[in-house]
Motif scaffolding. Structure first.
Motif, PDB file in Angstrom:
ATOM      1  N   LEU A  17       0.802  -1.215   0.000  1.00  0.00           N
ATOM      2  CA  LEU A  17       0.000   0.000   0.000  1.00  0.00           C
ATOM      3  C   LEU A  17       0.839   1.270   0.000  1.00  0.00           C
ATOM      4  CD1 LEU A  17      -2.685  -1.028   2.669  1.00  0.00           C
ATOM      5  CD2 LEU A  17      -2.837  -1.224   0.176  1.00  0.00           C
ATOM      6  N   THR A  18       2.148   1.149  -0.071  1.00  0.00           N
ATOM      7  CA  THR A  18       3.018   2.337   0.002  1.00  0.00           C
ATOM      8  C   THR A  18       2.835   3.262  -1.203  1.00  0.00           C
ATOM      9  OG1 THR A  18       4.783   1.007  -0.994  1.00  0.00           O
ATOM     10  CG2 THR A  18       4.758   1.195   1.406  1.00  0.00           C
ATOM     11  N   ALA A  19       2.438   2.699  -2.332  1.00  0.00           N
ATOM     12  CA  ALA A  19       2.287   3.526  -3.546  1.00  0.00           C
ATOM     13  C   ALA A  19       0.890   4.122  -3.683  1.00  0.00           C
ATOM     14  CB  ALA A  19       2.611   2.683  -4.781  1.00  0.00           C
ATOM     15  N   LYS A  20      -0.004   3.826  -2.773  1.00  0.00           N
ATOM     16  CA  LYS A  20      -1.369   4.343  -2.855  1.00  0.00           C
ATOM     17  C   LYS A  20      -1.401   5.829  -2.511  1.00  0.00           C
ATOM     18  CE  LYS A  20      -3.272   0.338  -3.768  1.00  0.00           C
ATOM     19  NZ  LYS A  20      -3.982   0.043  -5.020  1.00  0.00           N
ATOM     20  N   SER A  21      -2.389   6.516  -3.097  1.00  0.00           N
ATOM     21  CA  SER A  21      -2.514   7.960  -2.869  1.00  0.00           C
ATOM     22  C   SER A  21      -3.257   8.238  -1.563  1.00  0.00           C
ATOM     23  CB  SER A  21      -3.273   8.598  -4.034  1.00  0.00           C
ATOM     24  OG  SER A  21      -4.589   8.063  -4.104  1.00  0.00           O
ATOM     25  N   LYS A  22      -3.260   9.505  -1.173  1.00  0.00           N
ATOM     26  CA  LYS A  22      -3.943   9.925   0.045  1.00  0.00           C
ATOM     27  C   LYS A  22      -5.454   9.725  -0.067  1.00  0.00           C
ATOM     28  CE  LYS A  22      -4.572  13.937   3.041  1.00  0.00           C
ATOM     29  NZ  LYS A  22      -4.231  15.372   3.256  1.00  0.00           N
ATOM     30  N   GLU A  23      -6.003   9.952  -1.299  1.00  0.00           N
ATOM     31  CA  GLU A  23      -7.445   9.793  -1.501  1.00  0.00           C
ATOM     32  C   GLU A  23      -7.891   8.347  -1.243  1.00  0.00           C
ATOM     33  OE1 GLU A  23      -5.410  11.326  -3.446  1.00  0.00           O
ATOM     34  OE2 GLU A  23      -6.095  13.423  -3.232  1.00  0.00           O
ATOM     35  N   PHE A  24      -7.032   7.376  -1.534  1.00  0.00           N
ATOM     36  CA  PHE A  24      -7.369   5.969  -1.301  1.00  0.00           C
ATOM     37  C   PHE A  24      -7.625   5.706   0.185  1.00  0.00           C
ATOM     38  CE2 PHE A  24      -5.850   1.759  -0.061  1.00  0.00           C
ATOM     39  CZ  PHE A  24      -6.682   0.941  -0.809  1.00  0.00           C
ATOM     40  N   PHE A  25      -6.722   6.221   1.008  1.00  0.00           N
ATOM     41  CA  PHE A  25      -6.868   6.013   2.460  1.00  0.00           C
ATOM     42  C   PHE A  25      -8.046   6.809   3.012  1.00  0.00           C
ATOM     43  CE2 PHE A  25      -2.349   5.147   1.640  1.00  0.00           C
ATOM     44  CZ  PHE A  25      -2.244   3.878   2.182  1.00  0.00           C
ATOM     45  N   SER A  26      -8.322   7.986   2.466  1.00  0.00           N
ATOM     46  CA  SER A  26      -9.470   8.774   2.922  1.00  0.00           C
ATOM     47  C   SER A  26     -10.788   8.058   2.631  1.00  0.00           C
ATOM     48  CB  SER A  26      -9.468  10.153   2.252  1.00  0.00           C
ATOM     49  OG  SER A  26      -8.304  10.877   2.579  1.00  0.00           O
ATOM     50  N   SER A  27     -10.876   7.447   1.453  1.00  0.00           N
ATOM     51  CA  SER A  27     -12.099   6.713   1.105  1.00  0.00           C
ATOM     52  C   SER A  27     -12.280   5.489   2.008  1.00  0.00           C
ATOM     53  CB  SER A  27     -12.058   6.281  -0.362  1.00  0.00           C
ATOM     54  OG  SER A  27     -10.965   5.413  -0.604  1.00  0.00           O
ATOM     55  N   LYS A  28     -11.174   4.817   2.320  1.00  0.00           N
ATOM     56  CA  LYS A  28     -11.244   3.673   3.232  1.00  0.00           C
ATOM     57  C   LYS A  28     -11.748   4.105   4.617  1.00  0.00           C
ATOM     58  CE  LYS A  28      -9.805   0.028   0.923  1.00  0.00           C
ATOM     59  NZ  LYS A  28     -10.633  -1.206   0.844  1.00  0.00           N
ATOM     60  N   ALA A  29     -11.273   5.254   5.086  1.00  0.00           N
ATOM     61  CA  ALA A  29     -11.696   5.756   6.388  1.00  0.00           C
ATOM     62  C   ALA A  29     -13.186   6.069   6.407  1.00  0.00           C
ATOM     63  CB  ALA A  29     -10.877   6.995   6.758  1.00  0.00           C
ATOM     64  N   GLU A  30     -13.704   6.649   5.281  1.00  0.00           N
ATOM     65  CA  GLU A  30     -15.128   6.969   5.203  1.00  0.00           C
ATOM     66  C   GLU A  30     -15.978   5.690   5.218  1.00  0.00           C
ATOM     67  OE1 GLU A  30     -16.776   9.778   5.326  1.00  0.00           O
ATOM     68  OE2 GLU A  30     -14.923  10.920   5.631  1.00  0.00           O
ATOM     69  N   VAL A  31     -15.524   4.679   4.485  1.00  0.00           N
ATOM     70  CA  VAL A  31     -16.256   3.405   4.462  1.00  0.00           C
ATOM     71  C   VAL A  31     -16.292   2.773   5.846  1.00  0.00           C
ATOM     72  CG1 VAL A  31     -16.266   1.062   3.540  1.00  0.00           C
ATOM     73  CG2 VAL A  31     -15.777   2.996   2.030  1.00  0.00           C
TER      74      VAL A  31
END
Length: 441
Positions: A17-31
């Motif tokens: 997951l090191t190459a994932k963007s910030k938006e990816f983690f934000s969406s995971k947090a919302e879910v």
């Protein structure tokens, strides 16, 4: 939650997951947030089941009086291993979410205790009246502890529960006990007028006319009725013993203490019992505060009398040996074992929840009648009622002095029981109403 630690955790634990963007983690947090808010979802149901399991296990730990650390040290590893073997690794991963740490178990037990206390307080407030029973005792750490039981009406039945237990930090006088009870009633907003009964052990601090606990409570509610504990009365009445029989009891305690007080003697006596294939391996101590221990100690000593004689011969304790081999000593020991065994049976019958003087009337009156019948049988030298004494006498004639001592003791017991239970009056209208409630005059 420092940035460098979060970065190190990401690279070491989640390298994909090191190459994932910030938006990816934000969406995971919302879910994840929506899953937690949705109480009908699988996440909330899973957490609820894990919390419930944690509470149930903590409750069992508290009931068995086990240390809180047993949850994470023994119970959880056992559950995980059994789940892995029977249901597989996937189910094992679900069981790992059950929290059983030391702090969690303590918190769960505190929550359960607070909830039970709240339920009892609510029932007391709804009950038309209630009564309490209290006793104070000092434990082995010299800490004075007060325990209070309560009996109240819940619906159509009378319930009995522990109200609270508290350390008495200052003293154990009536004023200290009264202050503890008064603070509890005030703190939980209970009505003094509903408190109509107090049951105590009969100590001066409890029933003193001028400054006893009962008198102090009557200042709050004059209609309070003070009673003496039924079981405590039985223990007090059972203490009466003629001097000669008292000496036999003391000698028996000395013999038991000689064998039990030394670790070497205890081991040797156990080996002797094993070699002789005895029914028991050890003798029992007598403790004054444990009311049943006297009868248990005498019964065990009499059952192992042959082994005790052999052990005293081996240790060359001639004083104890001559005394224990004496025929009169054996007969008196047999009688004491019989009578205290009967007293223990009465004590056990009086124990248990929701016991009252009225419900225990038959036990007490039956025991008094039994003593009077035994008095007549001993006078006629019919000893079948005393199994151990009958075995010790065998076909011999009962010694006249021993016969007089037994009759005197039985008569004294009858007198003591009638004295301590003098408030039992079968002719009283209240007694007639309670015991014959469905009869019509």
């Amino acid at each position: 939650m420092r940035p460098n630690r979060l970065q190190r955790h990401l690279t070491q634990q989640h390298p994909t997951l090191t190459a994932k963007s910030k938006e990816f983690f934000s969406s995971k947090a919302e879910v994840l947030k929506r899953m937690k808010l949705d109480k009908s979802g699988s996440y909330h149901k899973g957490v609820s089941q894990h919390v419930k399991a944690s509470f149930e296990i903590a409750y069992l730990i508290a009931k068995q009086k086990k240390p809180h650390t047993i949850g994470e040290e023994l119970i959880k590893p056992c559950v995980l291993k059994a789940t892995q073997i029977i249901l597989g690794e996937e189910s094992e991963q679900k069981m790992k979410s059950i929290s059983l740490s030391n702090n969690t178990v303590k918190r769960r037990i505190d929550d359960i205790a607070a909830d039970i206390k709240s339920q009892i307080i609510n029932k007391l407030k709804l009950s038309p009246f209630f009564a309490i029973s209290c006793d104070e005792s000092t434990d082995i750490t010299n800490c004075a502890q007060l325990i209070v039981y309560v009996r109240y009406i819940s619906g159509d039945i009378i319930e009995e529960e522990i109200l609270y237990s508290q350390f008495l930090t200052a003293g154990t006088k009536s004023e200290d006990i009264f202050n503890s009870i008064s603070d509890f009633i005030k703190k939980n907003d209970l009505d003094w007028n509903k408190l109509i009964g107090l049951c105590t052990d009969g100590a001066p601090a409890m029933i003193g006319v001028r400054s006893g606990l009962a008198q102090k409570l009557k200042e709050k509610n004059p209609s309070i009725v003070s009673t003496h504990c039924v079981i405590h009365r039985q223990a007090l009445a059972s203490k009466t013993l003629p001097q000669n029989l008292r000496q036999i009891l003391d000698s028996a305690i000395q013999i038991v203490n000689y064998i039990k007080s030394s670790a070497l003697n205890s081991r040797l006596f156990t080996l002797l019992c094993e070699d002789l294939d005895s029914d028991h391996r050890v003798l029992l101590f007598h403790t004054e505060v444990r009311w049943l221990s006297k009868g248990n100690m005498l019964a065990r000593l009499y059952e192992l009398k042959e082994e005790v004689i052999l052990f005293l011969e081996f240790k060359e304790k001639n004083i104890f040996l001559q005394m224990f081999k004496n025929e009169q000593f054996q007969c008196k020991l047999a009688y004491l074992a019989d009578i205290f065994d009967t007293l223990n049976q009465l004590n056990l019958k009086l124990q248990g929840q929701n016991g009252t003087l009225i419900s225990n009337y038959d036990y007490i009156q039956g025991f008094i009648s039994k003593l009077q019948l035994w008095d007549q049988k001993v006078s006629a030298e019919n000893l079948l009622c005393f199994s151990r004494l009958y075995e010790a006498i065998k076909n011999k004639t009962l010694d006249e002095d021993l016969k007089i001592e037994i009759i005197t003791h039985l008569q004294t017991l009858v007198s003591e029981f009638q004295h301590y239970y003098r408030d039992i009056n079968s002719e009283s209208p209240i007694w007639c109403h309670e015991r014959r409630i469905f009869t019509q005059d």
